[in-house]
Write an enzyme that holds these catalytic residues in place. Structure first.
Site, short mmCIF file in Angstrom:
data_model
loop_
_atom_site.label_atom_id
_atom_site.label_comp_id
_atom_site.label_asym_id
_atom_site.label_seq_id
_atom_site.Cartn_x
_atom_site.Cartn_y
_atom_site.Cartn_z
N THR A 205 56.61 1.72 20.02
CA THR A 205 56.72 1.31 18.73
C THR A 205 57.56 0.28 18.26
O THR A 205 58.75 -0.10 19.34
CB THR A 205 57.19 2.51 17.88
OG1 THR A 205 57.23 2.20 16.37
CG2 THR A 205 58.64 2.88 18.18
N THR A 238 54.23 10.43 15.14
CA THR A 238 54.39 8.97 14.57
C THR A 238 54.83 9.25 13.19
O THR A 238 54.66 10.53 12.70
CB THR A 238 53.20 8.30 14.25
OG1 THR A 238 52.17 8.92 13.56
CG2 THR A 238 52.48 8.29 15.67
N1 ASP Z 1 58.40 6.98 14.28
C1 ASP Z 1 58.57 5.54 14.43
C2 ASP Z 1 60.03 5.29 14.14
O1 ASP Z 1 60.50 6.08 13.37
C3 ASP Z 1 57.72 4.86 13.59
C4 ASP Z 1 56.34 5.28 13.10
O2 ASP Z 1 55.76 6.12 13.76
O3 ASP Z 1 55.97 4.84 12.09
O4 ASP Z 1 60.49 4.45 14.61
#
Ligand code: ASP
Length: 334
Positions: A205, A238
């Site tokens: 990410t 996510t």
């Molecule tokens: N989980 C990821 C983070 O908090 C971002 C996402 O999945 O949208 O960095």
């Protein structure tokens, strides 16, 4: 001696993982390992400039710098590796794997991760795409701020990271709802089961768009953003990483499975943990789960979300609905 029976390979991914699944499934069908499959699949997404949530083209932090996080876990050995707040190098998932295999550590961050990348022979590579920088500027302007202003960055980051839906042109969500695309959150998840019965997980990410510099979410944190154990299953998340960090979402699902809950029950219990810290109509969290016997499910706090699954005997990944808690509000704006 009897030949060991081969398991039908399986891949599960977040909705944005489709492109990586084909290459990863080809590898699994040819006898490749789950760990290699999830790394390869992540690399495909990381290289895609059109995915603004991962790798090259990921949306920047409040200063306009793209900082990448990634983690990988081997379900057979429970070894894991991760990098966080990595600036100026491509393919954080490969570095995460190298942390696991070439260092005595699990997690390297920031300057140390960059130094490690150089030691492993990686060349610095620009990760800020022109499009991502344009969207960063547009977000500042939309908020009446000057792009690059850094006074009281914590206030600026707070304003910028409020969930928004940008249009594809980077403008506020006004004109045409059909042109809108949620871009401020996003991560790619891959879970794999190989023909030897081994599981692996990988998450990559650029984190939440416009975040405070060096902010790290759940993705590279083993136990929060992912967990993988051949005995019970694999999980990857996510969404708003701060939520998964607070209730250890990925490891919790595995522990719920370990206590004997079935897949759906275990996922719902982890959703209830999230609901305890954030109202279900405000929480923004999703996760995918795979069990060693090839069952899988996706879970979400939000309406109308899907995940992808592809078995070794299928040509295409199937988009399947994610499950929500029965007690979730029926109508929500998001
Ligand atoms: N989980 C990821 C983070 O908090 C971002 C996402 O999945 O949208 O960095």
């Amino acid at each position: 001696m009897m030949a060991q029976q081969r398991v039908l390979p399986l891949l599960v991914a977040s909705e944005n993982g489709r492109a990586g699944m084909h290459a990863a499934m080809a590898l699994l069908r040819n006898g490749g390992r789950a760990l290699d499959a999830v790394e390869l699949a992540c690399r495909v997404t990381e290289a895609d400039p059109a995915d603004h949530s991962v790798g090259y083209g990921g949306l920047p932090n409040a200063l306009g710098d793209v900082e990448l996080d990634a983690g990988i876990m081997d379900g057979r050995t429970l070894r894991s590796g991760a990098v966080a707040a990595l600036y100026g190098y491509a393919h954080p998932i490969t570095l995460a794997r190298q942390v696991m295999e070439e260092s005595p550590h699990v997690l390297l961050v920031g300057r140390g991760a960059e130094r490690f990348a150089a030691e492993m022979g990686h060349r610095p590579a620009e990760q800020r795409s022109p499009e991502a920088l344009r969207l960063w500027r547009a977000r500042f302007l939309e908020q009446g701020l000057t792009p690059g202003s850094s006074d009281q960055l914590r206030h600026i980051a707070r304003r910028l990271t409020q969930p928004v839906t940008l249009t594809d042109r980077g403008a506020p969500p006004a004109a045409s709802p059909s042109a809108t695309r949620e871009q401020t959150l996003g991560t790619v998840n891959f879970l794999a089961l190989d023909q030897y019965g081994d599981l692996a997980s990988a998450v990559s990410t650029s984190g939440i768009a416009w975040k405070y510099p060096s902010r790290v979410g759940d993705s590279p944190i083993i136990g929060a953003g992912q967990y993988c154990d051949n005995r019970y299953g694999a999980v990857a998340c996510t969404g708003m990483g701060e939520l998964a960090l607070r209730v250890s979402t990925a490891r919790s699902v595995i522990l719920y499975l370990k206590t004997g809950m079935d897949l759906v029950e275990a996922g719902f219990e982890a959703l209830r943990d999230l609901a305890y810290i954030a109202p279900l109509d405000a929480a923004r969290m999703n996760f995918v789960v795979m069990t060693p016997d090839g069952r899988h499910a996706g879970f979400t706090t939000m309406p109308d979300r899907v995940y992808l699954a592809m078995r070794g005997d299928q040509d295409e990944a199937q988009a399947l609905p994610r499950l929500r808690l029965p007690e979730s509000p029926q109508t929500e704006s998001h």
